[in-house]
Write an enzyme that holds these catalytic residues in place. Sequence first.
Site, PDB file in Angstrom:
ATOM      1  N   SER A  14       3.952 -50.839 -34.391  1.00 38.68           N
ATOM      2  CA  SER A  14       4.959 -50.531 -33.191  1.00 38.68           C
ATOM      3  C   SER A  14       6.219 -51.682 -33.308  1.00 38.68           C
ATOM      4  O   SER A  14       5.659 -52.864 -33.966  1.00 38.68           O
ATOM      5  CB  SER A  14       4.283 -50.886 -31.868  1.00 38.68           C
ATOM      6  OG  SER A  14       5.226 -50.894 -30.831  1.00 38.68           O
ATOM      7  N   TYR A  57      -1.506 -54.768 -26.032  1.00 37.91           N
ATOM      8  CA  TYR A  57      -0.954 -53.623 -26.935  1.00 37.91           C
ATOM      9  C   TYR A  57      -0.224 -54.503 -28.098  1.00 37.91           C
ATOM     10  O   TYR A  57      -0.355 -54.346 -29.092  1.00 37.91           O
ATOM     11  CB  TYR A  57      -0.099 -52.795 -26.158  1.00 37.91           C
ATOM     12  CG  TYR A  57       0.394 -51.732 -26.863  1.00 37.91           C
ATOM     13  CD1 TYR A  57      -0.529 -50.686 -27.515  1.00 37.91           C
ATOM     14  CD2 TYR A  57       1.875 -51.623 -27.359  1.00 37.91           C
ATOM     15  CE1 TYR A  57       0.142 -49.533 -28.281  1.00 37.91           C
ATOM     16  CE2 TYR A  57       2.431 -50.578 -28.111  1.00 37.91           C
ATOM     17  CZ  TYR A  57       1.573 -49.559 -28.571  1.00 37.91           C
ATOM     18  OH  TYR A  57       2.056 -48.556 -29.252  1.00 37.91           O
TER      19      TYR A  57
HETATM   20  P1  NDP Z   1      -0.357 -39.879 -28.031  1.00 40.01           P
HETATM   21  O1  NDP Z   1      -0.929 -40.412 -26.790  1.00 40.01           O
HETATM   22  O2  NDP Z   1       0.842 -38.797 -27.861  1.00 40.01           O
HETATM   23  O3  NDP Z   1      -1.447 -39.198 -28.772  1.00 40.01           O
HETATM   24  C1  NDP Z   1      -2.438 -40.071 -29.490  1.00 40.01           C
HETATM   25  C2  NDP Z   1      -3.224 -39.300 -30.523  1.00 40.01           C
HETATM   26  O4  NDP Z   1      -4.283 -40.125 -30.975  1.00 40.01           O
HETATM   27  C3  NDP Z   1      -3.846 -38.098 -29.817  1.00 40.01           C
HETATM   28  O5  NDP Z   1      -4.119 -37.162 -30.933  1.00 40.01           O
HETATM   29  C4  NDP Z   1      -5.363 -38.535 -29.269  1.00 40.01           C
HETATM   30  O6  NDP Z   1      -6.294 -37.404 -29.525  1.00 40.01           O
HETATM   31  C5  NDP Z   1      -5.413 -39.608 -30.303  1.00 40.01           C
HETATM   32  N1  NDP Z   1      -6.542 -40.756 -29.877  1.00 40.01           N
HETATM   33  C6  NDP Z   1      -6.407 -41.581 -28.962  1.00 40.01           C
HETATM   34  N2  NDP Z   1      -7.539 -42.335 -28.648  1.00 40.01           N
HETATM   35  C7  NDP Z   1      -8.147 -41.933 -29.675  1.00 40.01           C
HETATM   36  C8  NDP Z   1      -9.501 -42.687 -30.353  1.00 40.01           C
HETATM   37  N3  NDP Z   1     -10.071 -43.548 -29.471  1.00 40.01           N
HETATM   38  N4  NDP Z   1     -10.026 -41.957 -31.178  1.00 40.01           N
HETATM   39  C9  NDP Z   1      -9.417 -40.996 -31.832  1.00 40.01           C
HETATM   40  N5  NDP Z   1      -8.224 -40.565 -31.590  1.00 40.01           N
HETATM   41  C10 NDP Z   1      -7.835 -40.895 -30.607  1.00 40.01           C
HETATM   42  O7  NDP Z   1       0.380 -41.094 -28.876  1.00 40.01           O
HETATM   43  P2  NDP Z   1       1.568 -41.351 -29.725  1.00 40.01           P
HETATM   44  O8  NDP Z   1       1.585 -40.305 -30.657  1.00 40.01           O
HETATM   45  O9  NDP Z   1       2.635 -41.775 -28.876  1.00 40.01           O
HETATM   46  O10 NDP Z   1       1.045 -42.673 -30.606  1.00 40.01           O
HETATM   47  C11 NDP Z   1       0.454 -42.516 -31.743  1.00 40.01           C
HETATM   48  C12 NDP Z   1       0.473 -44.079 -32.668  1.00 40.01           C
HETATM   49  O11 NDP Z   1       2.031 -44.616 -32.613  1.00 40.01           O
HETATM   50  C13 NDP Z   1      -0.223 -45.035 -31.640  1.00 40.01           C
HETATM   51  O12 NDP Z   1      -0.816 -45.894 -32.498  1.00 40.01           O
HETATM   52  C14 NDP Z   1       0.745 -45.687 -30.958  1.00 40.01           C
HETATM   53  O13 NDP Z   1       0.550 -47.053 -30.448  1.00 40.01           O
HETATM   54  C15 NDP Z   1       2.072 -45.630 -31.914  1.00 40.01           C
HETATM   55  N6  NDP Z   1       3.439 -45.887 -31.290  1.00 40.01           N
HETATM   56  C16 NDP Z   1       3.801 -44.880 -30.475  1.00 40.01           C
HETATM   57  C17 NDP Z   1       5.056 -44.948 -29.851  1.00 40.01           C
HETATM   58  C18 NDP Z   1       5.829 -44.079 -29.048  1.00 40.01           C
HETATM   59  O14 NDP Z   1       6.676 -44.569 -28.283  1.00 40.01           O
HETATM   60  N7  NDP Z   1       4.992 -42.876 -28.855  1.00 40.01           N
HETATM   61  C19 NDP Z   1       5.752 -46.288 -29.921  1.00 40.01           C
HETATM   62  C20 NDP Z   1       5.332 -47.275 -31.068  1.00 40.01           C
HETATM   63  C21 NDP Z   1       4.022 -47.099 -31.567  1.00 40.01           C
HETATM   64  P3  NDP Z   1      -6.721 -36.740 -28.212  1.00 40.01           P
HETATM   65  O15 NDP Z   1      -6.058 -35.707 -28.264  1.00 40.01           O
HETATM   66  O16 NDP Z   1      -8.312 -36.341 -28.597  1.00 40.01           O
HETATM   67  O17 NDP Z   1      -6.758 -37.630 -26.804  1.00 40.01           O
END
Ligand code: NDP
Length: 246
Positions: free
Chosen positions: A141, A155
């Site tokens: 991030s 985080y």
């Molecule tokens: P979302 O919450 O929209 O999606 C998260 C995804 O990860 C879902 O597919 C979820 O699956 C899965 N997930 C969550 N927890 C677990 C777990 N314990 N084990 C397996 N799968 C898991 O998140 P984003 O797409 O926004 O974020 C994705 C990545 O990008 C993260 O690492 C986040 O920190 C990073 N990021 C995001 C930003 C943003 O603004 N969106 C900014 C900077 C970084 P399920 O459907 O089963 O819950």
Amino acid sequence: MANLNNKTALVTGGSRGIGAAIARRLAADGARVAITYIRGADAAARVVKEIESAGGEAIAIHADAADAKAVTAAVEQTASTFGGLDILVNNAGILIPKPFEETTLEEMDLVIHTNLRGVLAATQAALRHLKAGGRIITIGSCVGERNMMPVLATYAATKGAVKMFTQSLSREVAPRGITVNNIQPGPIDTDNNPAAGDWAPPQIAITALKRFGHVNDVAAMVAFVAGPEASYITGASLTVDGGANA
Ligand code: NDP
């Protein structure tokens, strides 16, 4: 489009948001794709179906990123299903926005185990399969480098940690022809961080472009780093953040 024909990729947390976009993009570029999820079985199945309808190959695996045994098993299942592994995308990550002094140890453990311990475990498992040309890509991030927002201390600590992990590991595995990179998104419109949410305006304010990004902005960078043209990029943290850290 990167040429990922005959490559196999595992994207953790690929049922929604940035991970789903990465899975679709890598598949569109020719890769066979495995995704993991924890709660979203239906959403994961939809991503698999979309990829298959477009002529690609994909599987969904239930694997909690916070559980090292589960992520290791997901790596093994991917490699045995598709006959190897070429690209690991450590995308699964969670955020519990709270003032640090109110954050419980259980909440800290959950964020650390999902965003850091799971990345280490998945990477270690993947390294048993990756060959020359292999790619390890972690979704960090922009706050792993500089944080202008409160309530993100735990985080941000995990995202700073994956940045240093990336730099350090790149030197260890370079002799094997494997690259290790960290993609650092800024505000990207997802369930986790909706562009229409209460928390959006201060995030928009810190970007140079004064807007949220799209999941495909991150997927495009991942596809480039996964592809053959990025063979001289390793140990890098590449921001896709609309200038948030500019
Ligand atoms: P979302 O919450 O929209 O999606 C998260 C995804 O990860 C879902 O597919 C979820 O699956 C899965 N997930 C969550 N927890 C677990 C777990 N314990 N084990 C397996 N799968 C898991 O998140 P984003 O797409 O926004 O974020 C994705 C990545 O990008 C993260 O690492 C986040 O920190 C990073 N990021 C995001 C930003 C943003 O603004 N969106 C900014 C900077 C970084 P399920 O459907 O089963 O819950």
